[in-house]
Design an enzyme around this catalytic site. Structure first.
Site, mmCIF file in Angstrom:
data_model
loop_
_atom_site.group_PDB
_atom_site.id
_atom_site.type_symbol
_atom_site.label_atom_id
_atom_site.label_comp_id
_atom_site.label_asym_id
_atom_site.label_seq_id
_atom_site.Cartn_x
_atom_site.Cartn_y
_atom_site.Cartn_z
ATOM 1 N N ARG A 188 0.896 14.921 13.315
ATOM 2 C CA ARG A 188 1.663 14.604 12.098
ATOM 3 C C ARG A 188 1.815 15.853 11.235
ATOM 4 N NH1 ARG A 188 -0.685 9.092 9.620
ATOM 5 N NH2 ARG A 188 1.191 9.228 8.348
ATOM 6 N N PRO A 189 2.815 16.682 11.576
ATOM 7 C CA PRO A 189 2.994 17.917 10.798
ATOM 8 C C PRO A 189 3.517 17.622 9.394
ATOM 9 C CG PRO A 189 4.808 17.637 12.349
ATOM 10 C CD PRO A 189 3.859 16.496 12.587
ATOM 11 N N ARG A 195 -8.551 -0.448 5.266
ATOM 12 C CA ARG A 195 -7.708 0.573 4.616
ATOM 13 C C ARG A 195 -6.373 -0.022 4.165
ATOM 14 N NH1 ARG A 195 -6.055 4.816 8.258
ATOM 15 N NH2 ARG A 195 -4.762 5.167 6.435
ATOM 16 N N LYS A 201 0.845 -1.212 0.000
ATOM 17 C CA LYS A 201 0.000 0.000 0.000
ATOM 18 C C LYS A 201 0.874 1.253 0.000
ATOM 19 C CE LYS A 201 -1.688 1.597 4.099
ATOM 20 N NZ LYS A 201 -1.363 3.017 4.372
ATOM 21 N N ASN A 202 1.863 1.274 0.891
ATOM 22 C CA ASN A 202 2.637 2.509 1.058
ATOM 23 C C ASN A 202 3.640 2.739 -0.069
ATOM 24 O OD1 ASN A 202 1.156 3.032 3.290
ATOM 25 N ND2 ASN A 202 2.767 2.535 4.777
ATOM 26 N N ASP A 209 5.069 0.784 11.975
ATOM 27 C CA ASP A 209 3.842 0.164 11.459
ATOM 28 C C ASP A 209 3.648 -1.277 11.948
ATOM 29 O OD1 ASP A 209 3.170 2.464 10.155
ATOM 30 O OD2 ASP A 209 3.949 1.851 8.210
ATOM 31 N N ARG A 257 -4.556 10.796 4.743
ATOM 32 C CA ARG A 257 -3.463 11.776 4.856
ATOM 33 C C ARG A 257 -2.450 11.642 3.731
ATOM 34 N NH1 ARG A 257 -2.585 14.244 9.561
ATOM 35 N NH2 ARG A 257 -0.487 14.703 8.842
ATOM 36 N N ASP A 305 5.546 20.192 7.938
ATOM 37 C CA ASP A 305 6.459 21.333 7.771
ATOM 38 C C ASP A 305 7.677 20.995 6.905
ATOM 39 O OD1 ASP A 305 6.945 19.642 10.060
ATOM 40 O OD2 ASP A 305 8.595 20.959 10.603
ATOM 41 N N ILE A 334 8.819 7.168 16.555
ATOM 42 C CA ILE A 334 8.370 7.858 15.336
ATOM 43 C C ILE A 334 7.085 8.636 15.631
ATOM 44 C CG2 ILE A 334 7.722 7.597 12.898
ATOM 45 C CD1 ILE A 334 10.553 6.675 13.383
ATOM 46 N N CYS A 372 -4.974 13.261 13.494
ATOM 47 C CA CYS A 372 -4.791 11.853 13.124
ATOM 48 C C CYS A 372 -4.773 11.020 14.397
ATOM 49 C CB CYS A 372 -3.465 11.718 12.373
ATOM 50 S SG CYS A 372 -3.080 10.042 11.904
#
Ligand code: EPU
Length: 422
Positions: free
Chosen positions: A122-123, A401, A22-23, A309, A93, A125, A331, A117
């Protein structure tokens, strides 16, 4: 709002083929924006996040479909609406990874700023900083990131490190944008995750010039144009890791096909120290557990460290060891929604800031529990396989998901999971 009823305990035995990642799929789908024409992606899993991404690309102007053999076809000849709408971004996201490619292709992008989230703050920037380094003008307006690069982007040395190390999708965004920038870009402190290497390999197949793939220093020589691609995404290492824990937690044996152990060394090392055997096989591995589980200390880190994960899934496993384990989340320090739910199943977990102390228990006991996010929900399914009685997992859409019909994958190897559609 489907519900799972999971009867336990069971012992899993048999073989499962791991799906495409997926990722890896999501940023590669976004990469097709960079080239006008029809790209064909294979091994893209049938997941709700992939459907959301397809819808997002459709809103931009792309035509997205599955062909007869399941390949995903993305025709990005026309992109006439470079806008990532709030209604889609709030559902996923990872939609943020259209920002870099849209900017490079259209010279302009508006993407809704991702909101809160369940796995914590979860920025984005560093994404924005990186794109600004390449010359983009970016401001926030009405909840949208408005980015412009009317005369195109220009290559530069960009440092992408942050307080928690590198950023996966931030690296993806800047990498994709840099492929079409004028001149050379160096991304320092790039994410080294296999999904980023897969994206870079796909981009090179599209005509990009990227070297240093797999290292924290990516060098990108900008090119004038990229071309549509046919590409197969890598297997999903998080799905594979989840099935490995399924074998371990049920004292079972599973052969995993289409599994790249070389992407999972930290996970394999941890499983072996816990008392699980992992042996390479033809196209994957065989995972088995015969004896008792031993405690372990786990600290999540960027790749090649232990992946966040799989933190929740390993917490379920370590709940059943003889002794105490410690899990430190480096993380996403608040990614612990599963702790209270696992305790409802008679685990003995105590959270202290970004650390959870796992006191092993002899058995887990079924309970009604609530899925809160994708990986936390997977941990509850794993716990349900080992627990005594029938565990009910609510809000299964979180699992859908990231895991394709997980019950249809686990039931043929001995699980007893029924899906109740509400
Ligand atoms: N961070 C910043 N600023 C930024 C970006 C990130 O401070 O601009 C911080 C984050 O808050 C976090 C750390 O950096 O503390 C790493 O976040 P990262 O940006 O790497 O996460 P991501 O790219 O948004 C991807 C995966 C996640 C996975 C993380 C970490 C996708 C679609 N998502 O997210 O996967 O947990 O990397 O490996 O690839 C999942 O599949 O369940 C999932 C959440």
């Amino acid at each position: 709002m489907d519900i799972f009823h999971i009867e336990g305990p069971v012992r899993l035995s048999g073989s499962i083929t791991v799906n495409g990642s997926k990722n890896a799929s999501l940023p590669i789908m976004a990469a097709t924006i960079l080239a006008s024409g029809k790209s064909i992606l294979s091994a893209v899993p049938h997941l709700s996040d992939i459907s959301v991404c397809s819808q997002l690309l459709g809103e931009l102007g792309c035509k997205v479909s599955r062909n007869n053999n399941g390949d995903l076809c993305i025709d990005s000849t026309v992109i006439d609406n470079p806008v990532g709408d709030y209604e889609i971004v709030r559902r996923m996201r990872a939609s943020i990874c259209i920002l870099g490619p849209l900017l490079a292709r259209c010279g302009r992008a508006e993407v809704s700023m991702p909101g809160g989230c369940t796995i914590g703050y979860r920025p984005i920037d560093i994404h924005i900083r990186g794109l600004r380094e390449l010359g983009a003008k970016i401001h926030i307006e009405n909840g949208y990131i408005v980015a412009e690069a009317k005369n195109g982007l220009t290559g530069k040395d960009v440092f992408m490190g942050g307080p928690f190390g590198s950023t996966v999708l931030g690296t993806a965004n800047v990498l994709m944008a840099a492929t079409l920038a004028k001149g050379k870009t160096i991304i320092e402190s790039a994410a080294c995750e296999p999904e980023i290497s897969d994206l870079a390999n796909c981009l090179n197949k599209m005509g990009a010039k990227i070297t240093g793939i797999g290292s924290p220093r990516l060098v990108i020589e900008g090119v004038k144009q990229l071309y549509p691609v046919e590409y197969e995404v890598i297997p999903d290492r998080v799905e594979a890791g989840t099935f490995m824990v399924a074998a371990a937690i049920t004292a079972g044996q599973l052969q995993l096909n289409n599994c790249r152990l070389e992407d999972m060394m930290a996970v394999v090392d941890k499983l072996r120290s816990i008392g699980v055997t992992v042996e390479p096989a033809d196209d994957g591995c065989i995972v088995a557990r015969n004896g008792p589980l031993k405690p372990a200390d786990i600290t999540t880190q960027p790749y090649p460290g232990f992946p966040t994960d799989l933190q929740a899934q390993f917490m379920a496993l370590l709940s059943l060891t003889e002794g105490n384990s410690i899990i430190i989340e480096k993380i996403f320090p608040d990614r612990f929604m599963h702790v209270a739910e696992l305790n409802r199943m008679a685990a003995n977990l105590r959270k202290e800031g970004p650390t959870v102390i796992v006191a092993g228990v002899k058995k887990l006991i079924a309970a009604p529990v609530m899925a809160s996010d994708l990986r936390a929900s997977a941990a509850l399914v794993l716990a349900g396989l080992a627990a005594e009685g029938t565990t009910t997992v609510n809000r299964v859409y979180h699992i859908d998901r990231g895991y394709e019909r997980i019950e249809e994958r686990l039931n043929p190897v001995g699980a007893k999971i029924t899906r109740e559609s509400m």
